[in-house]
Scaffold this active site. Structure first.
Site, PDB file in Angstrom:
ATOM      1  CE  LYS A  13       5.185   1.104   2.872  1.00 16.78           C
ATOM      2  NZ  LYS A  13       4.631   1.183   4.217  1.00 16.78           N
ATOM      3  NE  ARG A 165      -1.020   5.897   7.980  1.00 17.09           N
ATOM      4  CZ  ARG A 165       0.090   6.427   8.498  1.00 17.09           C
ATOM      5  NH1 ARG A 165       0.083   6.990   9.692  1.00 17.09           N
ATOM      6  NH2 ARG A 165       1.209   6.376   7.815  1.00 17.09           N
TER       7      ARG A 165
HETATM    8  P1  AMP Z   1       1.723   6.548   3.100  1.00 21.95           P
HETATM    9  O1  AMP Z   1       2.687   7.672   3.282  1.00 21.95           O
HETATM   10  O2  AMP Z   1       2.191   5.497   2.139  1.00 21.95           O
HETATM   11  O3  AMP Z   1       1.251   5.954   4.402  1.00 21.95           O
HETATM   12  O4  AMP Z   1       0.425   7.178   2.394  1.00 21.95           O
HETATM   13  C1  AMP Z   1      -0.302   8.239   2.995  1.00 21.95           C
HETATM   14  C2  AMP Z   1      -1.757   8.203   2.535  1.00 21.95           C
HETATM   15  O5  AMP Z   1      -1.829   8.372   1.109  1.00 21.95           O
HETATM   16  C3  AMP Z   1      -2.510   6.898   2.797  1.00 21.95           C
HETATM   17  O6  AMP Z   1      -2.997   6.787   4.118  1.00 21.95           O
HETATM   18  C4  AMP Z   1      -3.623   6.989   1.762  1.00 21.95           C
HETATM   19  O7  AMP Z   1      -4.627   7.894   2.141  1.00 21.95           O
HETATM   20  C5  AMP Z   1      -2.874   7.569   0.567  1.00 21.95           C
HETATM   21  N1  AMP Z   1      -2.267   6.486  -0.251  1.00 21.95           N
HETATM   22  C6  AMP Z   1      -0.939   6.291  -0.498  1.00 21.95           C
HETATM   23  N2  AMP Z   1      -0.731   5.215  -1.273  1.00 21.95           N
HETATM   24  C7  AMP Z   1      -1.962   4.696  -1.520  1.00 21.95           C
HETATM   25  C8  AMP Z   1      -2.450   3.580  -2.245  1.00 21.95           C
HETATM   26  N3  AMP Z   1      -1.603   2.748  -2.889  1.00 21.95           N
HETATM   27  N4  AMP Z   1      -3.781   3.374  -2.293  1.00 21.95           N
HETATM   28  C9  AMP Z   1      -4.648   4.191  -1.669  1.00 21.95           C
HETATM   29  N5  AMP Z   1      -4.278   5.252  -0.945  1.00 21.95           N
HETATM   30  C10 AMP Z   1      -2.954   5.516  -0.862  1.00 21.95           C
END
Ligand code: AMP
Length: 210
Positions: A13, A165
């Site tokens: 993404k 995740r």
């Molecule tokens: P990502 O890089 O998108 O996997 O995001 C890393 C971490 O940020 C996630 O594992 C969550 O802890 C937090 N996070 C990011 N986006 C969200 C969201 N839309 N809702 C809740 N937590 C989020």
């Protein structure tokens, strides 16, 4: 252009959002990047969200919505990466868009099987110098000093956190495909293809020239 990129961790993404954003002149809004920047800043909010991030758990909805909203308000044209992650967030986004009098153009779901995602994520390394992302096997960091590194693994790319995740993705985020399909907004793209081909498919799906 206002697009949501849906998809599990490791589907690409972030890479695709950046490529599309560069191509169409939209802003790439990654809530994961926003969370990591807040943690790095050492702010009170950063300390509050760090534990969730490191364990691979979602940050509570009210907090993430509050963190994302200024970015949405700030740009007309955006690609959302990592938000919304569940129905409550999708509804909060609907409300925010209503308030701004804006519509979503498309929701692109990137799809790949879990085994491929685990392989991608567990080998992922990020350069602390440049922020560039590499893979120990498929795209190793340069050895000629072009990117001095060091190359580190994200805390939430540890195996336990990856599994958590993906579990959360299937339970809470994947149902959003139906949520947007019912509104005729969903397009599905095969994320196992080469990076440029995925970009091409996304651009085609949202009606832009590749
Ligand atoms: P990502 O890089 O998108 O996997 O995001 C890393 C971490 O940020 C996630 O594992 C969550 O802890 C937090 N996070 C990011 N986006 C969200 C969201 N839309 N809702 C809740 N937590 C989020």
């Amino acid at each position: 252009m206002r697009i949501i990129l849906l998809g599990p961790q490791g589907a690409g993404k972030g890479t695709q959002a950046q490529r599309i954003a560069d191509k169409v002149g939209a802003k790439h809004i990654s809530t994961g990047d926003i969370v990591r920047a807040e943690i790095k800043s050492g702010s009170e909010l950063g300390q509050k969200v760090q534990d969730y991030n490191d364990r691979g758990e979602l940050v509570p909805d009210e907090i993430i919505v509050q963190m994302a909203k200024p970015y949405l308000d700030d740009a007309d044209s955006w690609i959302l990466d990592g938000f919304p992650r569940n129905e409550a967030q999708a509804k909060a986004l609907d409300a925010a868009l209503d308030e701004l009098g804006e519509d979503l153009d498309a929701v692109v779901a990137l799809e790949a099987p879990d085994e491929a995602l685990v392989t991608r994520l567990s080998g992922r390394r990020q350069s602390q110098a440049t922020g560039n992302i590499y893979h120990v096997e498929y795209d190793p960091p340069p050895e000629d000093g072009d990117d001095p590194g060091p190359f580190v693994q994200r805390k939430d790319d540890a195996e336990e956190a990856i599994r958590r995740r993906l579990e959360i993705y299937h339970e809470q985020t994947e149902p959003l495909k139906d949520y947007y399909a019912e509104r005729g907004l969903l397009v599905v793209v095969d994320a196992e293809q080469e990076i440029p081909k995925v970009t091409e498919d996304i651009l085609e799906a949202v009606g832009e020239d590749a």
